[in-house]
Design an enzyme around this catalytic site. Structure first.
Site, PDB file in Angstrom:
ATOM      1  N   ASP A   4       0.815  -1.097   0.316  1.00  0.00           N
ATOM      2  CA  ASP A   4       0.077  -0.023  -0.057  1.00  0.00           C
ATOM      3  C   ASP A   4       0.964   1.180  -0.044  1.00  0.00           C
ATOM      4  O   ASP A   4       1.040   1.862   0.892  1.00  0.00           O
ATOM      5  CB  ASP A   4      -0.824   0.055   1.258  1.00  0.00           C
ATOM      6  CG  ASP A   4      -1.802  -1.180   1.035  1.00  0.00           C
ATOM      7  OD1 ASP A   4      -2.375  -1.354   0.116  1.00  0.00           O
ATOM      8  OD2 ASP A   4      -2.271  -1.612   2.065  1.00  0.00           O
ATOM      9  N   THR A  42     -15.493  -5.030   4.820  1.00  0.00           N
ATOM     10  CA  THR A  42     -15.742  -5.182   6.213  1.00  0.00           C
ATOM     11  C   THR A  42     -15.885  -3.571   6.788  1.00  0.00           C
ATOM     12  O   THR A  42     -16.124  -3.575   8.025  1.00  0.00           O
ATOM     13  CB  THR A  42     -14.516  -5.728   6.903  1.00  0.00           C
ATOM     14  OG1 THR A  42     -13.249  -5.079   6.254  1.00  0.00           O
ATOM     15  CG2 THR A  42     -14.351  -7.128   6.717  1.00  0.00           C
ATOM     16  N   GLN A  54      -6.825  -1.325  12.405  1.00  0.00           N
ATOM     17  CA  GLN A  54      -7.317  -2.689  12.044  1.00  0.00           C
ATOM     18  C   GLN A  54      -7.981  -2.615  13.684  1.00  0.00           C
ATOM     19  O   GLN A  54      -7.486  -2.465  14.800  1.00  0.00           O
ATOM     20  CB  GLN A  54      -6.685  -3.603  11.632  1.00  0.00           C
ATOM     21  CG  GLN A  54      -6.079  -3.570  10.479  1.00  0.00           C
ATOM     22  CD  GLN A  54      -6.887  -4.003   9.380  1.00  0.00           C
ATOM     23  OE1 GLN A  54      -8.274  -4.094   9.652  1.00  0.00           O
ATOM     24  NE2 GLN A  54      -6.488  -4.133   8.274  1.00  0.00           N
ATOM     25  N   ASP A 110      -5.500  -6.511  -6.481  1.00  0.00           N
ATOM     26  CA  ASP A 110      -6.617  -6.470  -5.736  1.00  0.00           C
ATOM     27  C   ASP A 110      -7.320  -5.014  -6.409  1.00  0.00           C
ATOM     28  O   ASP A 110      -7.206  -4.073  -5.729  1.00  0.00           O
ATOM     29  CB  ASP A 110      -6.145  -6.357  -4.277  1.00  0.00           C
ATOM     30  CG  ASP A 110      -7.281  -5.936  -3.395  1.00  0.00           C
ATOM     31  OD1 ASP A 110      -8.505  -6.186  -3.657  1.00  0.00           O
ATOM     32  OD2 ASP A 110      -6.836  -5.333  -2.402  1.00  0.00           O
ATOM     33  N   LEU A 111      -8.151  -5.482  -7.548  1.00  0.00           N
ATOM     34  CA  LEU A 111      -8.740  -4.272  -8.119  1.00  0.00           C
ATOM     35  C   LEU A 111     -10.265  -4.428  -7.852  1.00  0.00           C
ATOM     36  O   LEU A 111     -11.107  -3.527  -8.388  1.00  0.00           O
ATOM     37  CB  LEU A 111      -8.303  -4.077  -9.449  1.00  0.00           C
ATOM     38  CG  LEU A 111      -7.105  -3.842  -9.908  1.00  0.00           C
ATOM     39  CD1 LEU A 111      -6.772  -3.603 -11.482  1.00  0.00           C
ATOM     40  CD2 LEU A 111      -6.567  -2.503  -9.130  1.00  0.00           C
ATOM     41  N   LYS A 112     -10.769  -5.290  -7.398  1.00  0.00           N
ATOM     42  CA  LYS A 112     -12.325  -5.518  -7.091  1.00  0.00           C
ATOM     43  C   LYS A 112     -13.066  -5.194  -8.224  1.00  0.00           C
ATOM     44  O   LYS A 112     -13.939  -4.189  -7.849  1.00  0.00           O
ATOM     45  CB  LYS A 112     -12.744  -4.906  -5.707  1.00  0.00           C
ATOM     46  CG  LYS A 112     -11.540  -5.291  -4.640  1.00  0.00           C
ATOM     47  CD  LYS A 112     -12.102  -4.541  -3.217  1.00  0.00           C
ATOM     48  CE  LYS A 112     -11.312  -5.022  -1.907  1.00  0.00           C
ATOM     49  NZ  LYS A 112      -9.911  -4.689  -2.056  1.00  0.00           N
ATOM     50  N   PHE A 113     -12.994  -5.829  -9.362  1.00  0.00           N
ATOM     51  CA  PHE A 113     -13.694  -5.467 -10.405  1.00  0.00           C
ATOM     52  C   PHE A 113     -15.294  -5.552 -10.114  1.00  0.00           C
ATOM     53  O   PHE A 113     -15.796  -6.432  -9.449  1.00  0.00           O
ATOM     54  CB  PHE A 113     -13.499  -6.334 -11.627  1.00  0.00           C
ATOM     55  CG  PHE A 113     -12.154  -6.138 -12.012  1.00  0.00           C
ATOM     56  CD1 PHE A 113     -11.706  -4.846 -12.332  1.00  0.00           C
ATOM     57  CD2 PHE A 113     -11.505  -7.090 -12.397  1.00  0.00           C
ATOM     58  CE1 PHE A 113     -10.349  -4.825 -12.932  1.00  0.00           C
ATOM     59  CE2 PHE A 113     -10.126  -7.079 -12.973  1.00  0.00           C
ATOM     60  CZ  PHE A 113      -9.576  -5.841 -13.054  1.00  0.00           C
ATOM     61  N   HIS A 114     -16.239  -4.763 -10.612  1.00  0.00           N
ATOM     62  CA  HIS A 114     -17.749  -4.646 -10.327  1.00  0.00           C
ATOM     63  C   HIS A 114     -18.281  -3.773 -11.458  1.00  0.00           C
ATOM     64  O   HIS A 114     -18.114  -2.494 -11.061  1.00  0.00           O
ATOM     65  CB  HIS A 114     -17.782  -3.964  -8.729  1.00  0.00           C
ATOM     66  CG  HIS A 114     -19.364  -3.970  -8.335  1.00  0.00           C
ATOM     67  ND1 HIS A 114     -19.714  -3.924  -7.251  1.00  0.00           N
ATOM     68  CD2 HIS A 114     -20.516  -4.558  -8.915  1.00  0.00           C
ATOM     69  CE1 HIS A 114     -21.177  -4.191  -7.026  1.00  0.00           C
ATOM     70  NE2 HIS A 114     -21.468  -4.494  -8.291  1.00  0.00           N
ATOM     71  N   ASP A 115     -18.799  -4.524 -12.422  1.00  0.00           N
ATOM     72  CA  ASP A 115     -19.253  -3.543 -13.391  1.00  0.00           C
ATOM     73  C   ASP A 115     -20.300  -4.669 -14.229  1.00  0.00           C
ATOM     74  O   ASP A 115     -20.525  -5.720 -13.861  1.00  0.00           O
ATOM     75  CB  ASP A 115     -18.043  -3.280 -14.326  1.00  0.00           C
ATOM     76  CG  ASP A 115     -18.199  -2.001 -15.123  1.00  0.00           C
ATOM     77  OD1 ASP A 115     -19.706  -1.899 -15.853  1.00  0.00           O
ATOM     78  OD2 ASP A 115     -17.631  -1.180 -15.275  1.00  0.00           O
ATOM     79  N   ILE A 116     -20.812  -4.377 -15.333  1.00  0.00           N
ATOM     80  CA  ILE A 116     -21.491  -5.137 -16.369  1.00  0.00           C
ATOM     81  C   ILE A 116     -20.726  -6.263 -16.681  1.00  0.00           C
ATOM     82  O   ILE A 116     -19.426  -6.283 -16.795  1.00  0.00           O
ATOM     83  CB  ILE A 116     -21.925  -4.393 -17.510  1.00  0.00           C
ATOM     84  CG1 ILE A 116     -20.949  -3.995 -18.471  1.00  0.00           C
ATOM     85  CG2 ILE A 116     -23.167  -3.512 -17.081  1.00  0.00           C
ATOM     86  CD1 ILE A 116     -21.519  -3.503 -19.796  1.00  0.00           C
ATOM     87  N   ARG A 118       1.017  -3.282   6.852  1.00  0.00           N
ATOM     88  CA  ARG A 118       1.979  -2.401   7.681  1.00  0.00           C
ATOM     89  C   ARG A 118       3.014  -3.092   8.829  1.00  0.00           C
ATOM     90  O   ARG A 118       4.046  -2.582   8.680  1.00  0.00           O
ATOM     91  CB  ARG A 118       1.195  -1.186   8.282  1.00  0.00           C
ATOM     92  CG  ARG A 118       0.691  -0.253   7.413  1.00  0.00           C
ATOM     93  CD  ARG A 118      -0.446   0.332   8.020  1.00  0.00           C
ATOM     94  NE  ARG A 118      -1.682  -0.445   8.027  1.00  0.00           N
ATOM     95  CZ  ARG A 118      -2.632   0.028   8.515  1.00  0.00           C
ATOM     96  NH1 ARG A 118      -3.162   1.382   8.880  1.00  0.00           N
ATOM     97  NH2 ARG A 118      -3.861  -0.879   8.512  1.00  0.00           N
ATOM     98  N   ASN A 124     -19.920  -8.179 -19.135  1.00  0.00           N
ATOM     99  CA  ASN A 124     -19.216  -7.999 -20.418  1.00  0.00           C
ATOM    100  C   ASN A 124     -17.945  -7.286 -20.007  1.00  0.00           C
ATOM    101  O   ASN A 124     -16.601  -7.717 -20.257  1.00  0.00           O
ATOM    102  CB  ASN A 124     -19.762  -7.159 -21.650  1.00  0.00           C
ATOM    103  CG  ASN A 124     -18.784  -6.984 -22.776  1.00  0.00           C
ATOM    104  OD1 ASN A 124     -18.588  -8.039 -23.290  1.00  0.00           O
ATOM    105  ND2 ASN A 124     -18.648  -5.899 -23.288  1.00  0.00           N
ATOM    106  N   THR A 125     -17.966  -6.297 -19.282  1.00  0.00           N
ATOM    107  CA  THR A 125     -16.669  -5.377 -18.888  1.00  0.00           C
ATOM    108  C   THR A 125     -15.850  -6.078 -17.909  1.00  0.00           C
ATOM    109  O   THR A 125     -14.651  -6.136 -18.178  1.00  0.00           O
ATOM    110  CB  THR A 125     -17.159  -3.936 -18.202  1.00  0.00           C
ATOM    111  OG1 THR A 125     -18.019  -3.290 -19.389  1.00  0.00           O
ATOM    112  CG2 THR A 125     -16.159  -3.229 -17.851  1.00  0.00           C
ATOM    113  N   LYS A 179       0.722  -8.226  -2.747  1.00  0.00           N
ATOM    114  CA  LYS A 179      -0.872  -7.419  -3.491  1.00  0.00           C
ATOM    115  C   LYS A 179      -0.532  -6.111  -3.767  1.00  0.00           C
ATOM    116  O   LYS A 179      -0.161  -5.088  -3.215  1.00  0.00           O
ATOM    117  CB  LYS A 179      -1.745  -7.366  -2.174  1.00  0.00           C
ATOM    118  CG  LYS A 179      -3.143  -6.733  -2.430  1.00  0.00           C
ATOM    119  CD  LYS A 179      -4.063  -7.265  -1.317  1.00  0.00           C
ATOM    120  CE  LYS A 179      -4.320  -6.010  -0.310  1.00  0.00           C
ATOM    121  NZ  LYS A 179      -4.789  -4.915  -0.722  1.00  0.00           N
TER     122      LYS A 179
END
Ligand code: C5P
Length: 234
Positions: free
Chosen positions: A11, A119, A189, A60-66, A210, A68-69, A33
C-alpha cells in the site's frame, strides 16, 4: 519449500517505494498485493517489473461492472500474468459467471476470488444499501453465489473463516486481511487475529501490510511472520 501463503500488501502511493520494499523481500516467502492506488499510479508496467523479480501478484482491483466489462478486465489481468485477481460478488451471478468464463481458455489462470461484504460496512450502512440482516448472513450468501459461479474463493475476515470453511468446504480458498502478529501495532484495524490464529480459523492466505511494510527491517518482519505461519501449519 511450500508455496507462500503470506501476501504482503504494497500500500504505497509511489511505485518507487513499492519497488524499494519489494527489493528487501523474498519471493520464496511471500506474494505481493497491488491495489487500486498503486496500480493507478504504477500500472501494468509495475506489475510486470515485480513479476520479473520473481513475485506472484494478487491484483486487488475488485472489479464490479456489467458482465461484459468484468469479463474483459479479468482476461486483461490473466494476460498480465497475475497469480490472483478479484471481483465483487455483489455484481451478481451473471457477472461472476462472466468473470469465470474469461479464464476458460487460459492455460495457467489466476485464482479468481470474490469480495463479499466490505468489512468497513456496518449494519446500518448495509441496511442503507438494501442489505438488511447480519453482515455474516450476507457474507455467506454471497460466498455461496461465488462458489456456484465456479470462483476459487473469497476475501474474508478471520472471524468469518470458520463459518465459511464449514459451509463452503476445504477447497474454497479464504484470503484474509486484518492480521496482526502479537508484536505489531494494530494501526486502524480493529477485529484482528494473529497469523497462527487466522490459519487455525481456516484462512488459506493471509494479507499483511504495515507490520511488514512499515517495519524498521521489513525482511526480518517478513521472516518472523513466515516462521509463525510455518510453525502453525506443522
Ligand atoms: O496494513 P494492513 O495489514 O492493515 O493492510 C491490510 C490490507 O488488506 C490493506 O491493503 C487493506 O486495504 C486490505 N483489506 C483490509 N480489510 C479488508 C479488505 C482489505 O485490511 N476487509
Amino acid at each position: 519449500m511450500n508455496e507462500p501463503r503470506l501476501i504482503v500488501a504494497l500500500d504505497f502511493n509511489l511505485p518507487e517505494m513499492a519497488l524499494d520494499l519489494a527489493a528487501a523481500l523474498e519471493p520464496n516467502l511471500c506474494r505481493l498485493k497491488v491495489g487500486k492506488e498503486l496500480f493507478t499510479r504504477g500500472g501494468p508496467q509495475l506489475v510486470e517489473t515485480l513479476q520479473q523479480r520473481g513475485f506472484d501478484i494478487f491484483l486487488d482491483l475488485k472489479f464490479h461492472d456489467i458482465p461484459n466489462t468484468v469479463e474483459k478486465a479479468v482476461r486483461a489481468a490473466a494476460d498480465l500474468g497475475v497469480w490472483m485477481v478479484n471481483v465483487h460478488a455483489l455484481g451478481g451471478p451473471r457477472m461472476l459467471a462472466a468473470a469465470k468464463a474469461a479464464l476458460d481458455d487460459v492455460a495457467a489462470p489466476p485464482k479468481l476470488i470474490a469480495v463479499t461484504i466490505l468489512t468497513s460496512m456496518g449494519q446500518a450502512e448495509l441496511a442503507a444499501v438494501g442489505l438488511p440482516g447480519h453482515a455474516q448472513d450476507n457474507v455467506l450468501r454471497l460466498g455461496k453465489l461465488a462458489q456456484q459461479a465456479g470462483l476459487d474463493g473469497v476475501v474474508c475476515s478471520a472471524q468469518e473463516a470458520v463459518l465459511l470453511k464449514r459451509q463452503l468446504g476445504d477447497d474454497f480458498v479464504l484470503v484474509t486481511p486484518g492480521i496482526r502478529p502479537a508484536w505489531a501495532a494494530k494501526g486502524d484495524q480493529t477485529r484482528i487475529m494473529t497469523p497462527a490464529e487466522a490459519l487455525a480459523a481456516g484462512s488459506d492466505y493471509l494479507v499483511v501490510g504495515r507490520p511488514i511494510t512499515q517495519a524498521h527491517d521489513p525482511l526480518e518482519a517478513l521472516q518472523r511472520v513466515a516462521n509463525e505461519m510455518q510453525q502453525a501449519s506443522c
